[in-house]
Design an enzyme around this catalytic site. Sequence first.
Site, PDB file in Angstrom:
ATOM      1  N   GLY A  24       0.366  -8.456  -9.449  1.00 54.49           N
ATOM      2  CA  GLY A  24       1.044  -7.425 -10.244  1.00 54.49           C
ATOM      3  C   GLY A  24       2.547  -7.531 -10.163  1.00 54.49           C
ATOM      4  O   GLY A  24       3.264  -7.079 -11.061  1.00 54.49           O
ATOM      5  N   HIS A  47      12.978   2.099 -17.834  1.00 53.72           N
ATOM      6  CA  HIS A  47      12.256   2.283 -16.568  1.00 53.72           C
ATOM      7  C   HIS A  47      13.049   3.180 -15.621  1.00 53.72           C
ATOM      8  O   HIS A  47      14.225   3.443 -15.845  1.00 53.72           O
ATOM      9  CB  HIS A  47      11.998   0.935 -15.876  1.00 53.72           C
ATOM     10  CG  HIS A  47      10.831   0.190 -16.438  1.00 53.72           C
ATOM     11  ND1 HIS A  47      10.952  -0.697 -17.476  1.00 53.72           N
ATOM     12  CD2 HIS A  47       9.518   0.220 -16.122  1.00 53.72           C
ATOM     13  CE1 HIS A  47       9.767  -1.195 -17.778  1.00 53.72           C
ATOM     14  NE2 HIS A  47       8.869  -0.651 -16.969  1.00 53.72           N
ATOM     15  N   HIS A  48      12.374   3.556 -14.526  1.00 53.26           N
ATOM     16  CA  HIS A  48      12.977   4.395 -13.489  1.00 53.26           C
ATOM     17  C   HIS A  48      14.144   3.692 -12.798  1.00 53.26           C
ATOM     18  O   HIS A  48      14.233   2.458 -12.784  1.00 53.26           O
ATOM     19  CB  HIS A  48      11.909   4.789 -12.456  1.00 53.26           C
ATOM     20  CG  HIS A  48      11.167   3.616 -11.886  1.00 53.26           C
ATOM     21  ND1 HIS A  48      11.585   2.942 -10.769  1.00 53.26           N
ATOM     22  CD2 HIS A  48      10.040   2.973 -12.301  1.00 53.26           C
ATOM     23  CE1 HIS A  48      10.751   1.956 -10.504  1.00 53.26           C
ATOM     24  NE2 HIS A  48       9.796   1.945 -11.431  1.00 53.26           N
ATOM     25  N   THR A 104       6.332  -8.582 -10.392  1.00 47.30           N
ATOM     26  CA  THR A 104       7.069  -9.250 -11.479  1.00 47.30           C
ATOM     27  C   THR A 104       8.394  -9.801 -10.917  1.00 47.30           C
ATOM     28  O   THR A 104       8.749  -9.524  -9.779  1.00 47.30           O
ATOM     29  CB  THR A 104       7.376  -8.275 -12.643  1.00 47.30           C
ATOM     30  OG1 THR A 104       8.136  -7.174 -12.121  1.00 47.30           O
ATOM     31  CG2 THR A 104       6.110  -7.766 -13.296  1.00 47.30           C
ATOM     32  N   ALA A 154       0.806  -1.232   0.000  1.00 44.13           N
ATOM     33  CA  ALA A 154       0.000   0.000   0.000  1.00 44.13           C
ATOM     34  C   ALA A 154       0.834   1.274   0.000  1.00 44.13           C
ATOM     35  O   ALA A 154       0.390   2.305  -0.503  1.00 44.13           O
ATOM     36  CB  ALA A 154      -0.945  -0.014   1.202  1.00 44.13           C
ATOM     37  N   LYS A 213      13.733   0.611 -10.147  1.00 48.70           N
ATOM     38  CA  LYS A 213      13.176  -0.701 -10.498  1.00 48.70           C
ATOM     39  C   LYS A 213      14.170  -1.806 -10.150  1.00 48.70           C
ATOM     40  O   LYS A 213      15.348  -1.714 -10.485  1.00 48.70           O
ATOM     41  CB  LYS A 213      12.800  -0.747 -11.986  1.00 48.70           C
ATOM     42  CG  LYS A 213      12.120  -2.053 -12.376  1.00 48.70           C
ATOM     43  CD  LYS A 213      11.395  -1.944 -13.692  1.00 48.70           C
ATOM     44  CE  LYS A 213      10.800  -3.274 -14.142  1.00 48.70           C
ATOM     45  NZ  LYS A 213       9.790  -3.803 -13.200  1.00 48.70           N
TER      46      LYS A 213
HETATM   47  N1  NAD Z   1       2.295  -5.864 -13.630  1.00 47.34           N
HETATM   48  C1  NAD Z   1       2.385  -4.545 -13.776  1.00 47.34           C
HETATM   49  O1  NAD Z   1       1.640  -3.918 -14.561  1.00 47.34           O
HETATM   50  C2  NAD Z   1       3.379  -3.785 -12.925  1.00 47.34           C
HETATM   51  C3  NAD Z   1       3.458  -2.401 -12.982  1.00 47.34           C
HETATM   52  C4  NAD Z   1       4.322  -1.740 -12.111  1.00 47.34           C
HETATM   53  C5  NAD Z   1       5.094  -2.466 -11.210  1.00 47.34           C
HETATM   54  N2  NAD Z   1       4.994  -3.816 -11.219  1.00 47.34           N
HETATM   55  C6  NAD Z   1       5.732  -4.633 -10.257  1.00 47.34           C
HETATM   56  O2  NAD Z   1       5.082  -4.506  -8.986  1.00 47.34           O
HETATM   57  C7  NAD Z   1       6.044  -4.630  -7.945  1.00 47.34           C
HETATM   58  C8  NAD Z   1       5.987  -3.397  -7.054  1.00 47.34           C
HETATM   59  O3  NAD Z   1       6.324  -2.249  -7.815  1.00 47.34           O
HETATM   60  P1  NAD Z   1       6.386  -0.785  -7.144  1.00 47.34           P
HETATM   61  O4  NAD Z   1       7.006   0.091  -8.165  1.00 47.34           O
HETATM   62  O5  NAD Z   1       5.063  -0.433  -6.569  1.00 47.34           O
HETATM   63  O6  NAD Z   1       7.444  -1.078  -5.972  1.00 47.34           O
HETATM   64  P2  NAD Z   1       7.641  -0.315  -4.599  1.00 47.34           P
HETATM   65  O7  NAD Z   1       8.955  -0.776  -4.080  1.00 47.34           O
HETATM   66  O8  NAD Z   1       7.385   1.136  -4.751  1.00 47.34           O
HETATM   67  O9  NAD Z   1       6.459  -0.917  -3.674  1.00 47.34           O
HETATM   68  C9  NAD Z   1       6.436  -2.218  -3.158  1.00 47.34           C
HETATM   69  C10 NAD Z   1       5.813  -2.142  -1.786  1.00 47.34           C
HETATM   70  O10 NAD Z   1       5.587  -3.466  -1.319  1.00 47.34           O
HETATM   71  C11 NAD Z   1       5.820  -3.444   0.070  1.00 47.34           C
HETATM   72  N3  NAD Z   1       6.016  -4.802   0.597  1.00 47.34           N
HETATM   73  C12 NAD Z   1       7.148  -5.555   0.601  1.00 47.34           C
HETATM   74  N4  NAD Z   1       6.914  -6.733   1.248  1.00 47.34           N
HETATM   75  C13 NAD Z   1       5.622  -6.711   1.641  1.00 47.34           C
HETATM   76  C14 NAD Z   1       4.789  -7.615   2.360  1.00 47.34           C
HETATM   77  N5  NAD Z   1       5.262  -8.785   2.832  1.00 47.34           N
HETATM   78  N6  NAD Z   1       3.503  -7.280   2.587  1.00 47.34           N
HETATM   79  C15 NAD Z   1       2.994  -6.107   2.148  1.00 47.34           C
HETATM   80  N7  NAD Z   1       3.755  -5.168   1.481  1.00 47.34           N
HETATM   81  C16 NAD Z   1       5.031  -5.485   1.227  1.00 47.34           C
HETATM   82  C17 NAD Z   1       7.064  -2.563   0.214  1.00 47.34           C
HETATM   83  O11 NAD Z   1       7.227  -2.114   1.563  1.00 47.34           O
HETATM   84  C18 NAD Z   1       6.730  -1.443  -0.749  1.00 47.34           C
HETATM   85  O12 NAD Z   1       6.023  -0.385  -0.119  1.00 47.34           O
HETATM   86  C19 NAD Z   1       7.388  -4.853  -8.653  1.00 47.34           C
HETATM   87  O13 NAD Z   1       7.602  -6.246  -8.777  1.00 47.34           O
HETATM   88  C20 NAD Z   1       7.165  -4.243 -10.029  1.00 47.34           C
HETATM   89  O14 NAD Z   1       8.012  -4.766 -11.029  1.00 47.34           O
HETATM   90  C21 NAD Z   1       4.160  -4.476 -12.051  1.00 47.34           C
END
Ligand code: NAD
Length: 260
Positions: A91, A148-149, A93, A9, A152
């Site tokens: 979501g 990407h940023h 990856t 979240a 990542k």
């Molecule tokens: N499928 C898609 O369309 C898509 C798009 C964007 C990002 N992603 C993927 O989604 C993932 C997250 O991306 P992001 O940019 O939001 O990353 P991010 O690092 O900003 O956010 C991830 C969040 O997950 C939290 N987290 C970690 N372990 C956890 C747990 N056990 N329980 C609950 N929360 C937990 C972290 O504290 C963090 O706040 C990555 O794997 C990214 O590649 C997929």
Amino acid sequence: MVRIGISGAAGRMGNALISVAAQDTVNYKIGLLLEAKGNSTIGASIGGFTITDDLKKSISSMDVFIDFTTPAATMKHLTELIDAKKPMVIGTTGFNPDEIFEIELAAKRIPIVMSSNYSVGVNVMWKILKEATKALKEDYDIDIIEEHHRMKKDAPSGTAITTAEVILREKGLDPKSNMVFGRDGRNNERNRDQIGVFAVRAGGIVGEHRVIFGSMGDKLEISHTAISRDTLAMGALKAAKFLMGKPVGLYSMADVLGLN
Ligand SMILES: NC(=O)c1ccc[n+]([C@@H]2O[C@H](COP(=O)([O-])OP(=O)(O)OC[C@H]3O[C@@H](n4cnc5c(N)ncnc54)[C@H](O)[C@@H]3O)[C@@H](O)[C@H]2O)c1
């Protein structure tokens, strides 16, 4: 009305999901905000909801769980969702083959949507790429560049890998043995079947995927640019709504969008 659980979240996608869901109160209601144990946001309140680190305790307050976290966290949540028989939108990856296998098994027990990219545009691009691959036949080399940023974690992106898989399957080729991640060295003349995937990491780029088809006489590019994470959040919310009342199974965004 779907009561959604948002996992990760406080993350980039978590924030986008919270803000997009709040703009559509007819279809979505937040039922749970989950973060990692020890995260500084635990106990904080967003829009009247307190962020928790205890999925089990709050699991009954939501209908569908949306998870954008890390592979380890997603696999842990998956087990708890199976126990509670709740559907899941994955979501995250960067899964390894064993984790993918476990997700496939889990989908025999709960309905799951999994996609390396939730934007409608990318899913339509995959459909267009199948057509382009078929039409351009064997005369074109194909490579993929993704951007990407800088934050990542996984590289290349799950979307770039799926893109290469879509093209290679259309060509009737095995994705694993025909994908290379970058090229270097002196003896690197490419073969026609091989798809090179290149990952750029710079600043705050949300996500760009460019597929290049090159013949000896021309070059065709098909590309997609994510301008904001809202497009990904909207798609993930659509997937959550789609899962309501669905039988067990592993669904794609193409299923959600009716693109098959
Ligand atoms: N499928 C898609 O369309 C898509 C798009 C964007 C990002 N992603 C993927 O989604 C993932 C997250 O991306 P992001 O940019 O939001 O990353 P991010 O690092 O900003 O956010 C991830 C969040 O997950 C939290 N987290 C970690 N372990 C956890 C747990 N056990 N329980 C609950 N929360 C937990 C972290 O504290 C963090 O706040 C990555 O794997 C990214 O590649 C997929």
